[in-house]
Design a protein around this motif. Structure first.
Motif, PDB file in Angstrom:
ATOM      1  N   PRO A   1      -5.007   1.161   2.868  1.00 34.16           N
ATOM      2  CA  PRO A   1      -5.363   1.656   1.632  1.00 34.16           C
ATOM      3  C   PRO A   1      -4.922   1.245   0.096  1.00 34.16           C
ATOM      4  N   VAL A   2      -5.701   1.814  -0.905  1.00 31.06           N
ATOM      5  CA  VAL A   2      -3.975   1.525  -1.622  1.00 31.06           C
ATOM      6  C   VAL A   2      -4.132   2.226  -2.743  1.00 31.06           C
ATOM      7  N   ALA A   3      -2.783   1.799  -3.176  1.00 41.30           N
ATOM      8  CA  ALA A   3      -1.942   2.949  -4.253  1.00 41.30           C
ATOM      9  C   ALA A   3      -2.455   2.890  -5.536  1.00 41.30           C
TER      10      ALA A   3
ATOM     11  N   ASP B   1       1.017  -1.244  -0.159  1.00 40.33           N
ATOM     12  CA  ASP B   1      -0.111   0.060   0.276  1.00 40.33           C
ATOM     13  C   ASP B   1       0.659   1.207   0.044  1.00 40.33           C
ATOM     14  N   LYS B   2       2.625   1.089   0.523  1.00 42.98           N
ATOM     15  CA  LYS B   2       2.828   2.036   0.314  1.00 42.98           C
ATOM     16  C   LYS B   2       3.971   2.181  -0.579  1.00 42.98           C
ATOM     17  N   LEU B   3       4.052   1.688  -2.294  1.00 40.55           N
ATOM     18  CA  LEU B   3       4.625   1.691  -3.228  1.00 40.55           C
ATOM     19  C   LEU B   3       5.896   1.455  -2.835  1.00 40.55           C
ATOM     20  N   ILE B   4       6.172   0.082  -2.198  1.00 40.09           N
ATOM     21  CA  ILE B   4       6.936  -0.153  -1.918  1.00 40.09           C
ATOM     22  C   ILE B   4       6.746  -1.818  -2.403  1.00 40.09           C
ATOM     23  N   ARG B   5       8.038  -2.583  -3.253  1.00 36.88           N
ATOM     24  CA  ARG B   5       8.001  -3.963  -3.889  1.00 36.88           C
ATOM     25  C   ARG B   5       8.179  -4.513  -3.152  1.00 36.88           C
ATOM     26  N   HIS B   6       7.946  -5.836  -2.596  1.00 34.10           N
ATOM     27  CA  HIS B   6       8.249  -7.228  -1.946  1.00 34.10           C
ATOM     28  C   HIS B   6       8.408  -8.090  -2.669  1.00 34.10           C
ATOM     29  N   PRO B   7       9.709  -9.264  -2.736  1.00 39.28           N
ATOM     30  CA  PRO B   7       9.894 -10.498  -3.004  1.00 39.28           C
ATOM     31  C   PRO B   7       8.732 -11.243  -2.897  1.00 39.28           C
ATOM     32  N   TYR B   8       8.534 -11.835  -3.143  1.00 41.66           N
ATOM     33  CA  TYR B   8       7.386 -13.216  -3.299  1.00 41.66           C
ATOM     34  C   TYR B   8       7.417 -14.259  -4.056  1.00 41.66           C
ATOM     35  N   LEU B   9       7.548 -14.602  -4.800  1.00 37.62           N
ATOM     36  CA  LEU B   9       7.802 -16.097  -6.053  1.00 37.62           C
ATOM     37  C   LEU B   9       9.425 -16.069  -5.264  1.00 37.62           C
ATOM     38  N   ALA B  10      10.317 -15.085  -5.898  1.00 38.45           N
ATOM     39  CA  ALA B  10      11.774 -14.204  -5.750  1.00 38.45           C
ATOM     40  C   ALA B  10      12.026 -14.435  -4.392  1.00 38.45           C
ATOM     41  N   GLU B  11      13.317 -14.596  -3.627  1.00 39.42           N
ATOM     42  CA  GLU B  11      13.890 -14.330  -2.857  1.00 39.42           C
ATOM     43  C   GLU B  11      14.255 -12.617  -2.764  1.00 39.42           C
ATOM     44  N   ALA B  12      14.719 -11.968  -3.914  1.00 34.80           N
ATOM     45  CA  ALA B  12      15.026 -10.751  -4.076  1.00 34.80           C
ATOM     46  C   ALA B  12      14.626 -10.110  -5.629  1.00 34.80           C
ATOM     47  N   GLN B  13      14.519  -9.062  -5.318  1.00 32.64           N
ATOM     48  CA  GLN B  13      14.499  -8.441  -6.837  1.00 32.64           C
ATOM     49  C   GLN B  13      16.061  -8.157  -7.808  1.00 32.64           C
ATOM     50  N   PRO B  14      15.703  -8.566  -9.408  1.00 31.89           N
ATOM     51  CA  PRO B  14      16.992  -8.386  -9.232  1.00 31.89           C
ATOM     52  C   PRO B  14      17.619  -6.821  -9.274  1.00 31.89           C
ATOM     53  N   GLN B  15      19.074  -6.267  -8.613  1.00 32.27           N
ATOM     54  CA  GLN B  15      20.224  -5.124  -8.462  1.00 32.27           C
ATOM     55  C   GLN B  15      20.450  -4.840  -9.914  1.00 32.27           C
ATOM     56  N   LEU B  16      20.639  -3.384 -10.367  1.00 33.54           N
ATOM     57  CA  LEU B  16      20.996  -3.117 -11.493  1.00 33.54           C
ATOM     58  C   LEU B  16      22.384  -2.259 -11.510  1.00 33.54           C
ATOM     59  N   ASP B  17      23.084  -3.189 -11.921  1.00 33.30           N
ATOM     60  CA  ASP B  17      24.534  -2.796 -12.087  1.00 33.30           C
ATOM     61  C   ASP B  17      25.616  -3.974 -10.590  1.00 33.30           C
TER      62      ASP B  17
END
Length: 566
Positions: free
Chosen positions: A549-551, A81-97
């Motif tokens: 609340p929903v973004a 709800d705060k526009l923060i993205r969390h891993p779900y099926l993945a352990e983590a999101q890819p990080q640029l660079d």
């Protein structure tokens, strides 16, 4: 990130809403009954043709299927709800660079996802990265609808070096590569069910498999147990869900096409949640009034749509030609009282707008600092018209010695005729001879009719879709009048350049600057008049807790496993 809240109306919890004799089996059970034994009853307006996250053959997924798609499905990440993205099926999101998100000198790039261990499909089969590789055989195939998506046009290869590693190769830079959710995202599909039929069936037969409907299985918090066509869907909590079993044991989603009927259900205690366009804004306002007296529940709104007025800028179609004068468009913008429209039509529940990007969304702060605003100011409006050669005649209407009386048509679809009437009245009071007209219902979805209006057309489009107003998105005869929301044929080369850069720039700060400049160009030229952000209402009873609340970019059901009755 900031908390995104368009409207959250919190009312005191009071005595139970009146229940009909038949509602005792579906209303919230009394204290002492475990959450696992309870059933959440929801109502939605439209029955889906599939529970899958991605369409198979249909060209687009209906935006109002949030609840129905959320229950059985899980994706790589999830947005809160705060526009923060969390891993779900993945352990983590890819990080640029980093090794998980590599950009190559030739402009291609590659992301690596590590999946969580121990995930299983709802039929008990072990989930694997190969299920994504299999899904890509469908999403990337030209005979299926997903092949036309932006993701499909960007990805060149999907591989799985092992069961928990997913590698996605892109032929060009793709900024949302750490997201991959939504209608243009990448959801896995069960190989154990679909691989053989895919090999043995033609596309139409494959799309008609019972898997997509009554035999659907996914990775989400609830497992489909029953589908009665035209009536309801039932689902049970999936105890092996990757984020844990949901608190409420069962969900029943009823298909209720009539909003008044849906309203009566929730007021009688027979339904706990109205979602997915079950009611319209006017009905939500009535429900708000009722619950303000009884304390029976809560309302939330998701600002999902942008309401705006397009100007016809095609020289061969526009009438009057004065519309092509920037000063006239600015004068019209200054003479619209957006708050009056909000108050009179929407009970003040919506948010007046200047640009397609919501100030409560991801890019909102940058855009708000850049947009050119046209506040309600009749003196400034008249001054601009005078500069354009128009003065008010004895009847109070603007007239030019060259172009004569300023007379223009304001058109919209039949479902927004009340809003149009208020707009036309405001403009007439300001001195513009505006004639309002309704596009016949039979032509409401006809792209040519929606693009060939003579002067002004009030329309709607998803908030945030800045690419919809590029030159390439202008509906024309040569593209069968299909394009984006740019029905008035506005064109600006610098806006086009920025939109293209925005779609391929990876650095968030650079993207923020690009979209801010786009907002400035768009509003300086009065490409359209922004009116309001229209919100989809959700209603739920006071006994249901955990709904947040929903973004604007989000989904109210993102945390449905945490919902509970109290």
């Amino acid at each position: 990130m900031r908390t995104c809240l368009l409207a959250l109306i919190i009312l005191a919890i009071s005595a139970c809403a009146p229940a009909s004799p038949s509602s005792s089996a579906t209303s919230a059970p009394s204290a002492g009954v475990s959450q696992a034994d309870r059933t959440l009853i929801a109502a939605v307006r439209v029955e889906p043709n599939s529970l899958a996250e991605r369409p198979v053959l249909q060209s687009a997924a209906f935006a109002g299927f949030a609840l129905l798609k959320r229950l059985p499905n899980a994706e790589l990440t999830i947005l809160d709800d705060k526009l923060i993205r969390h891993p779900y099926l993945a352990e983590a999101q890819p990080q640029l660079d980093s090794d998980t998100w590599r950009v190559f000198p030739d402009g291609q790039m590659e992301t690596t996802w590590k999946l969580k261990p121990g995930i299983v499909w709802q039929d008990g089969t072990t989930f694997s990265a190969e299920d994504f590789v299999f899904a890509w055989r469908i999403y990337g195939a030209p005979e299926f609808a997903a092949a036309s998506s932006r993701l499909a046009r960007s990805v060149t290869n999907v591989t799985a070096p092992d069961d928990r590693t997913l590698i996605i190769r892109y032929g060009k830079l793709y900024p949302p590569a750490d997201d991959l959710t939504g209608t243009d995202g990448f959801a896995p599909l069960p190989r154990q069910i679909l691989e053989v039929p895919l090999q043995q069936s033609d596309p139409n037969t494959f799309a008609a498999l019972p898997y997509w409907t009554r035999e659907y299985i996914g990775l989400g918090p609830y497992r489909l147990t029953r589908w009665e066509p035209g009536s309801f869907i039932e689902a049970a909590a999936f105890d092996r869900h990757v984020l844990g079993a949901p608190k409420i044991g069962r969900v029943k989603v009823m298909f209720v096409a009539d909003g008044s009927t849906a309203m009566s259900y929730i007021l009688a205690g027979e339904v706990h949640l109205l979602g997915d366009t079950a009611i319209v804004l006017e009905q939500a306002a009535t429900l708000k009034d009722e619950w303000s007296r009884t304390g029976g529940g809560f309302l939330q709104y998701r600002a999902s749509q942008w309401r705006f007025a397009s100007f016809q800028l095609r020289p061969e179609l526009v009438s009057p030609r004065a519309i092509l004068d920037l000063r006239v468009r600015k004068a019209l913008a200054h003479s619209i009282d957006k708050q009056a429209i909000n108050d009179s039509i929407y009970r003040g529940a919506m948010m007046p707008s200047d640009f397609i990007v919501s100030p409560l969304g991801q890019w909102g702060p940058a855009v708000q600092d850049a947009v050119v605003k046209y506040p309600f100011d009749l003196r400034r409006s008249e001054q601009l018209m005078n500069e354009a050669g128009f003065n008010k005649g004895t009847d109070g209407a603007f007239t030019s010695p060259v172009e004569g009386r300023f007379t223009a048509e304001l058109k919209t679809t039949v479902d927004r005729a009340d809003e149009m009437a208020v707009m036309a009245s405001e403009w007439r009071k300001a001195g513009f001879a505006i004639q309002d007209a309704v596009l016949p219902a039979a032509l409401s979805t006809d792209p040519e009719s929606r693009a060939t209006f003579p002067a002004i057309f009030a329309s709607i489009t998803p908030q945030g879709a800045v690419e919809s107003f590029t030159t390439s998105q202008i509906p024309r005869a040569e593209n069968q009048w299909k394009g984006g929301a740019n029905r008035g044929a506005w064109s600006n080369p610098e806006y086009d350049r920025l939109a293209d850069a925005f779609s391929t720039t990876l650095d968030p700060k650079e993207r923020s600057a690009q979209i801010a400049q786009m907002a400035k160009i768009f509003t300086e030229d009065v490409a359209m008049i922004g009116l309001l952000f229209l919100a989809q209402p959700y209603a739920y009873v006071a006994a249901l807790h955990g709904v947040l609340p929903v973004a604007p970019e989000g989904d109210i059901t993102w945390n449905v496993p945490e919902w509970e009755f109290r």
